[in-house]
Design a protein around this motif. Sequence first.
Motif, mmCIF file in Angstrom:
data_model
loop_
_atom_site.group_PDB
_atom_site.id
_atom_site.type_symbol
_atom_site.label_atom_id
_atom_site.label_comp_id
_atom_site.label_asym_id
_atom_site.label_seq_id
_atom_site.Cartn_x
_atom_site.Cartn_y
_atom_site.Cartn_z
ATOM 1 N N PRO A 209 27.011 29.549 -103.846
ATOM 2 C CA PRO A 209 27.926 29.731 -104.987
ATOM 3 C C PRO A 209 27.345 30.594 -106.114
ATOM 4 C CG PRO A 209 27.791 27.400 -104.367
ATOM 5 C CD PRO A 209 26.783 28.112 -103.542
ATOM 6 N N LYS A 210 26.036 30.481 -106.373
ATOM 7 C CA LYS A 210 25.468 31.268 -107.466
ATOM 8 C C LYS A 210 25.415 32.758 -107.095
ATOM 9 C CE LYS A 210 22.879 27.485 -109.470
ATOM 10 N NZ LYS A 210 21.573 26.828 -109.566
ATOM 11 N N LEU A 213 28.830 34.044 -107.532
ATOM 12 C CA LEU A 213 29.143 34.193 -108.957
ATOM 13 C C LEU A 213 28.534 35.477 -109.516
ATOM 14 C CD1 LEU A 213 30.141 33.316 -111.726
ATOM 15 C CD2 LEU A 213 28.216 31.733 -111.886
ATOM 16 N N THR A 322 36.807 34.860 -115.526
ATOM 17 C CA THR A 322 36.659 33.794 -114.535
ATOM 18 C C THR A 322 35.188 33.464 -114.299
ATOM 19 O OG1 THR A 322 38.630 34.682 -113.498
ATOM 20 C CG2 THR A 322 37.394 33.064 -112.220
ATOM 21 N N ALA A 323 34.382 34.509 -114.093
ATOM 22 C CA ALA A 323 32.953 34.286 -113.850
ATOM 23 C C ALA A 323 32.320 33.554 -115.035
ATOM 24 C CB ALA A 323 32.252 35.623 -113.616
ATOM 25 N N ARG A 325 33.630 31.467 -117.092
ATOM 26 C CA ARG A 325 33.978 30.044 -117.100
ATOM 27 C C ARG A 325 33.307 29.277 -115.969
ATOM 28 N NH1 ARG A 325 36.925 32.861 -120.050
ATOM 29 N NH2 ARG A 325 37.565 31.979 -122.052
ATOM 30 N N GLN A 326 32.931 29.998 -114.915
ATOM 31 C CA GLN A 326 32.238 29.325 -113.815
ATOM 32 C C GLN A 326 30.798 28.958 -114.166
ATOM 33 O OE1 GLN A 326 32.848 32.066 -110.594
ATOM 34 N NE2 GLN A 326 34.869 31.223 -110.107
ATOM 35 N N SER A 329 29.597 24.347 -115.230
ATOM 36 C CA SER A 329 29.926 23.713 -113.957
ATOM 37 C C SER A 329 30.563 22.348 -114.133
ATOM 38 C CB SER A 329 28.684 23.615 -113.073
ATOM 39 O OG SER A 329 27.549 23.367 -113.849
#
Length: 355
Positions: A209-210, A213, A322-323, A325-326, A329
């Motif tokens: 996931p990272k 991102l 979006t990124a 806000r990701q 977590s």
Amino acid sequence: MLEHPSPLITKPNQVRIRTLDVGICGTDREICTFVYGAPPSGSEYLVLGHEALGQVVEVGSGVSRFKPGDFVVPSVRRPCPDLSCVPCRQDRQDFCSTWTFTERGINQYHGYMTEYFVDEEKYLTFVPPELRDVAVLVEPLTVAEKGLAQVWKTQQRLPWGSAKPGEPRGKGLNAVVLGAGPVGILGAMALVVNGFKTYVYSRSKKPNPKAALVESFGVEYISSEEVSVEQLAEKVGSIDLIYEAVGVPGITFDVMRALGINGVYVMTGIPAPKSPIPVAASQIMRNIVLKNQAIVGTVNADAEAFSSAIADLGAFNKRWPTALRQVISSRSRLDNYQDLLVGKATGIKNVIAFD
Ligand code: BGC
Ligand code: ZN
């Protein structure tokens, strides 16, 4: 968790603030294992929390920059009392020369993990309302901002990069970020905004996931399990800047071997004291001298770094909503404090929401 007296305004330059969000970081978790930090003298406990966003509820009679309803982020470090400390007397306590500064939520000064807090106007930075949901990231982003400010100062020693006036200053330069935690990811965003071709070098293999991102905002993710330090240097070409955000001495000094000609190495990690380890000292020393390298540590941040963090956060918000806000977590209530502070560390930036 305990009852703590609600703070009141006692001086004209103070502001009373309702806490909205508090971020948790490695420093908080270290304090909770008692290897770092200290309570105020005479106090049995330390209120944690140094990454905060709040809303002004009341201002003292001498306050001119804020009004009730404004969103603000507080800084962390407060000056030492020594009249001979030149940096502290000039509001540069991030460079305190007596080492008797205090830090809110860390070192001898209560932090922000309470429903209300009071601080002086000059330690607060205004947050535009559109950044309300991400502004808890300002303090960790100031690490990169102060780091970059030092990079620009250091690299004035040579003609660096190929940016023309008006272009981002990092144009034509390569940057490698070590680590994909919050400081690394926010640092990578700041480097991209500043025009660097940016890579993140971190342990986990792709896909993860990272990696997804950071690749979503134009960074190339490289796993240290798949690509050795030598291969990293070959792949990137000249590594002009390394931004260490991993806190692990072995990796930090191993990657130092790959720093390029005229390169600058910025360290942000604060590892707990451990036994000495072997490093490639002669190779590193030859490089530092023969390749004109500079190594700088960066800690804490001044008011200017907070303003640049707000500006950059606004830029991230426009380019990669979006990124951005990701990076947050999880948001949980204060009841979840044990999991966040002494449980297994998961995710990127975990936040306690007070409102
Ligand atoms: C904070 C800094 C502080 C440092 C050392 C970090 O987590 O972001 O403001 O100076 O810890 O205490
Ligand atoms: Zn922190």
